[in-house]
Design a protein around this motif. Structure first.
Motif, mmCIF file in Angstrom:
data_model
loop_
_atom_site.group_PDB
_atom_site.id
_atom_site.type_symbol
_atom_site.label_atom_id
_atom_site.label_comp_id
_atom_site.label_asym_id
_atom_site.label_seq_id
_atom_site.Cartn_x
_atom_site.Cartn_y
_atom_site.Cartn_z
ATOM 1 N N ASN A 150 0.846 -1.194 0.000
ATOM 2 C CA ASN A 150 0.000 0.000 0.000
ATOM 3 C C ASN A 150 0.881 1.244 0.000
ATOM 4 O OD1 ASN A 150 -1.401 -2.206 1.936
ATOM 5 N ND2 ASN A 150 -2.930 -1.209 0.652
ATOM 6 N N PRO A 151 1.483 1.593 -1.132
ATOM 7 C CA PRO A 151 2.451 2.687 -1.165
ATOM 8 C C PRO A 151 1.881 4.046 -0.806
ATOM 9 C CG PRO A 151 1.904 1.970 -3.390
ATOM 10 C CD PRO A 151 1.321 0.963 -2.459
ATOM 11 N N ALA A 152 0.568 4.246 -0.936
ATOM 12 C CA ALA A 152 -0.010 5.561 -0.633
ATOM 13 C C ALA A 152 -0.161 5.783 0.868
ATOM 14 C CB ALA A 152 -1.368 5.706 -1.305
ATOM 15 N N LYS A 153 -0.069 4.712 1.649
ATOM 16 C CA LYS A 153 -0.214 4.825 3.096
ATOM 17 C C LYS A 153 1.142 4.731 3.772
ATOM 18 C CE LYS A 153 -4.853 2.799 3.143
ATOM 19 N NZ LYS A 153 -5.721 1.729 3.708
ATOM 20 N N ALA A 154 1.260 5.409 4.909
ATOM 21 C CA ALA A 154 2.525 5.391 5.645
ATOM 22 C C ALA A 154 2.818 3.987 6.163
ATOM 23 C CB ALA A 154 2.456 6.372 6.805
ATOM 24 N N THR A 155 4.074 3.613 6.095
ATOM 25 C CA THR A 155 4.545 2.369 6.691
ATOM 26 C C THR A 155 5.610 2.723 7.713
ATOM 27 O OG1 THR A 155 4.131 1.106 4.672
ATOM 28 C CG2 THR A 155 5.645 0.149 6.251
ATOM 29 N N PHE A 156 5.625 2.004 8.822
ATOM 30 C CA PHE A 156 6.583 2.281 9.877
ATOM 31 C C PHE A 156 7.577 1.132 10.007
ATOM 32 C CE2 PHE A 156 2.747 4.645 10.825
ATOM 33 C CZ PHE A 156 3.262 5.914 11.066
ATOM 34 N N GLY A 157 8.766 1.469 10.458
ATOM 35 C CA GLY A 157 9.803 0.471 10.643
ATOM 36 C C GLY A 157 10.416 0.609 12.028
ATOM 37 N N LEU A 158 11.030 -0.471 12.491
ATOM 38 C CA LEU A 158 11.740 -0.461 13.774
ATOM 39 C C LEU A 158 13.053 -1.197 13.609
ATOM 40 C CD1 LEU A 158 12.031 -0.045 16.834
ATOM 41 C CD2 LEU A 158 10.662 -2.132 17.158
ATOM 42 N N LEU A 159 14.133 -0.527 13.963
ATOM 43 C CA LEU A 159 15.453 -1.146 14.006
ATOM 44 C C LEU A 159 15.771 -1.444 15.465
ATOM 45 C CD1 LEU A 159 17.375 1.443 11.780
ATOM 46 C CD2 LEU A 159 15.924 -0.460 11.029
ATOM 47 N N ILE A 160 16.288 -2.616 15.736
ATOM 48 C CA ILE A 160 16.562 -2.998 17.122
ATOM 49 C C ILE A 160 17.809 -3.872 17.197
ATOM 50 C CG2 ILE A 160 14.846 -4.844 16.829
ATOM 51 C CD1 ILE A 160 14.480 -4.903 19.839
ATOM 52 N N ASN A 161 18.673 -3.577 18.155
ATOM 53 C CA ASN A 161 19.805 -4.462 18.432
ATOM 54 C C ASN A 161 19.801 -4.878 19.906
ATOM 55 O OD1 ASN A 161 20.685 -2.182 19.784
ATOM 56 N ND2 ASN A 161 22.570 -1.913 18.592
ATOM 57 N N GLY A 162 18.666 -4.689 20.558
ATOM 58 C CA GLY A 162 18.551 -5.006 21.976
ATOM 59 C C GLY A 162 18.858 -3.804 22.837
ATOM 60 N N ARG A 163 19.948 -3.144 22.566
ATOM 61 C CA ARG A 163 20.367 -1.967 23.339
ATOM 62 C C ARG A 163 19.705 -0.690 22.839
ATOM 63 N NH1 ARG A 163 24.939 -2.319 21.967
ATOM 64 N NH2 ARG A 163 25.186 -0.652 20.481
ATOM 65 N N PHE A 165 16.974 1.384 19.823
ATOM 66 C CA PHE A 165 15.781 1.273 18.994
ATOM 67 C C PHE A 165 15.647 2.535 18.140
ATOM 68 C CE2 PHE A 165 15.372 -0.668 23.080
ATOM 69 C CZ PHE A 165 14.774 -1.892 22.875
ATOM 70 N N VAL A 166 15.396 2.358 16.849
ATOM 71 C CA VAL A 166 15.179 3.491 15.951
ATOM 72 C C VAL A 166 13.905 3.232 15.160
ATOM 73 C CG1 VAL A 166 16.040 4.777 13.947
ATOM 74 C CG2 VAL A 166 17.636 4.056 15.743
ATOM 75 N N PHE A 167 12.991 4.208 15.185
ATOM 76 C CA PHE A 167 11.740 4.106 14.432
ATOM 77 C C PHE A 167 11.870 4.854 13.109
ATOM 78 C CE2 PHE A 167 10.395 3.170 18.721
ATOM 79 C CZ PHE A 167 9.409 2.203 18.553
ATOM 80 N N ILE A 168 11.193 4.338 12.077
ATOM 81 C CA ILE A 168 11.235 4.916 10.734
ATOM 82 C C ILE A 168 9.809 5.099 10.231
ATOM 83 C CG2 ILE A 168 12.241 4.707 8.412
ATOM 84 C CD1 ILE A 168 13.803 2.247 9.539
ATOM 85 N N LYS A 169 9.608 6.146 9.446
ATOM 86 C CA LYS A 169 8.340 6.323 8.735
ATOM 87 C C LYS A 169 8.655 6.525 7.264
ATOM 88 C CE LYS A 169 4.250 9.326 8.381
ATOM 89 N NZ LYS A 169 3.540 10.505 8.951
ATOM 90 N N LEU A 170 7.912 5.846 6.394
ATOM 91 C CA LEU A 170 8.092 5.995 4.946
ATOM 92 C C LEU A 170 6.724 6.158 4.300
ATOM 93 C CD1 LEU A 170 10.503 4.223 2.579
ATOM 94 C CD2 LEU A 170 8.070 4.198 2.021
ATOM 95 N N ILE A 171 6.627 7.093 3.366
ATOM 96 C CA ILE A 171 5.384 7.310 2.634
ATOM 97 C C ILE A 171 5.707 7.741 1.212
ATOM 98 C CG2 ILE A 171 5.112 9.746 3.270
ATOM 99 C CD1 ILE A 171 2.053 9.089 3.600
ATOM 100 N N GLN A 172 4.867 7.338 0.292
ATOM 101 C CA GLN A 172 5.052 7.690 -1.116
ATOM 102 C C GLN A 172 4.308 8.982 -1.432
ATOM 103 O OE1 GLN A 172 6.747 5.737 -3.594
ATOM 104 N NE2 GLN A 172 6.506 7.518 -4.916
ATOM 105 N N GLN A 173 5.036 9.994 -1.918
ATOM 106 C CA GLN A 173 4.425 11.218 -2.439
ATOM 107 C C GLN A 173 4.896 11.325 -3.882
ATOM 108 O OE1 GLN A 173 5.749 13.998 0.597
ATOM 109 N NE2 GLN A 173 4.045 13.473 1.947
ATOM 110 N N GLU A 174 5.562 12.401 -4.258
ATOM 111 C CA GLU A 174 6.151 12.407 -5.615
ATOM 112 C C GLU A 174 7.252 11.355 -5.693
ATOM 113 O OE1 GLU A 174 7.603 15.882 -3.917
ATOM 114 O OE2 GLU A 174 5.733 15.131 -3.110
ATOM 115 N N HIS A 175 7.923 11.190 -4.556
ATOM 116 C CA HIS A 175 8.969 10.180 -4.384
ATOM 117 C C HIS A 175 8.721 9.503 -3.043
ATOM 118 C CE1 HIS A 175 11.351 11.933 -7.673
ATOM 119 N NE2 HIS A 175 11.062 13.115 -7.149
#
Length: 212
Positions: A150-163, A165-175
């Motif tokens: 669903n490229p038109a909707k935001a997708t979230f990501g989580l990076l984790i190494n135990g110690r 945590f980094v959250f990510i948001k990605l959404i399709q607009q022009e790019h």
């Protein structure tokens, strides 16, 4: 000639050059990790303290492997955030493949953990051993998020190494645009609480979308 690249080897530069990925600098682009976060109950705070204690105890004896990070830290967090209950589902080792517009580059890999609601990708999770910098997983996670159904909707990501945590948001607009949180640490007071609050907030947002 088509170049096949394992997702673990992709770089941010290649994602920008081949897939048009851009970093969003607008501070309003990704407010989900800082605003309207739910307050944790006493029980949730106690559970979080237990997760932290388990991590510190085990990692003190031996750096935790990726699988140990998933079991000791990630799994309890997903449970506390409600992602093991309807309307959510969990998939592991989900195959992903994305192609550049000129089809000269194909990126393949497997998402460690994927939280979904029907075909809507809620959360893409990429985990690493505690011996690695959590940011090494950023290009890999973004590559997976570019293949969302669903490229038109935001997708979230989580990076984790135990110690960390980094959250990510990605959404399709022009790019495709993305932004990330700073690294939240299990070793700093209250930041693991914030991680759980963010996960609960993302779950609430998805449920709200479903109901409307």
């Amino acid at each position: 000639m088509v170049q096949a690249i394992p997702a673990r080897d992709i770089s941010l530069y290649e994602l920008e050059e081949k897939f048009g990925l851009q970093l969003a600098t607008d501070t309003n682009f990704f407010t989900e990790w800082t605003e309207n976060l739910p307050t944790l109950t006493d029980g949730e705070q106690q559970a979080i303290a237990r997760v932290k204690s388990n991590y510190l105890n085990l990692n003190n004896h031996r750096l935790m492997s990726e699988e140990a990070v998933k079991m000791v830290v990630l799994s309890p967090l997903l449970d506390l955030a409600g992602f093991y209950q309807p309307p959510f589902e969990i998939e592991t080792e989900t195959s992903v493949q994305i192609s550049a517009e000129d089809e000269t580059v194909i990126v393949k890999g497997n998402i460690d953990v994927l939280v979904i609601q029907k075909r809507f990708w809620v959360l893409v999770i990429e985990s690493k051993s505690s011996k690695f910098d959590v940011m090494t997983a950023l290009p890999q996670a973004l590559a997976y998020m570019l293949d969302r159904p669903n490229p038109a909707k935001a997708t979230f990501g989580l990076l984790i190494n135990g110690r960390e945590f980094v959250f990510i948001k990605l959404i399709q607009q022009e790019h495709p645009w993305y932004a990330r949180s700073y690294a939240l640490s299990i070793e700093r007071d209250s930041e693991l609480h914030q991680v759980l609050s963010i996960l609960k907030r993302l779950g609430e947002l998805i449920v709200k979308i479903i109901r409307h």
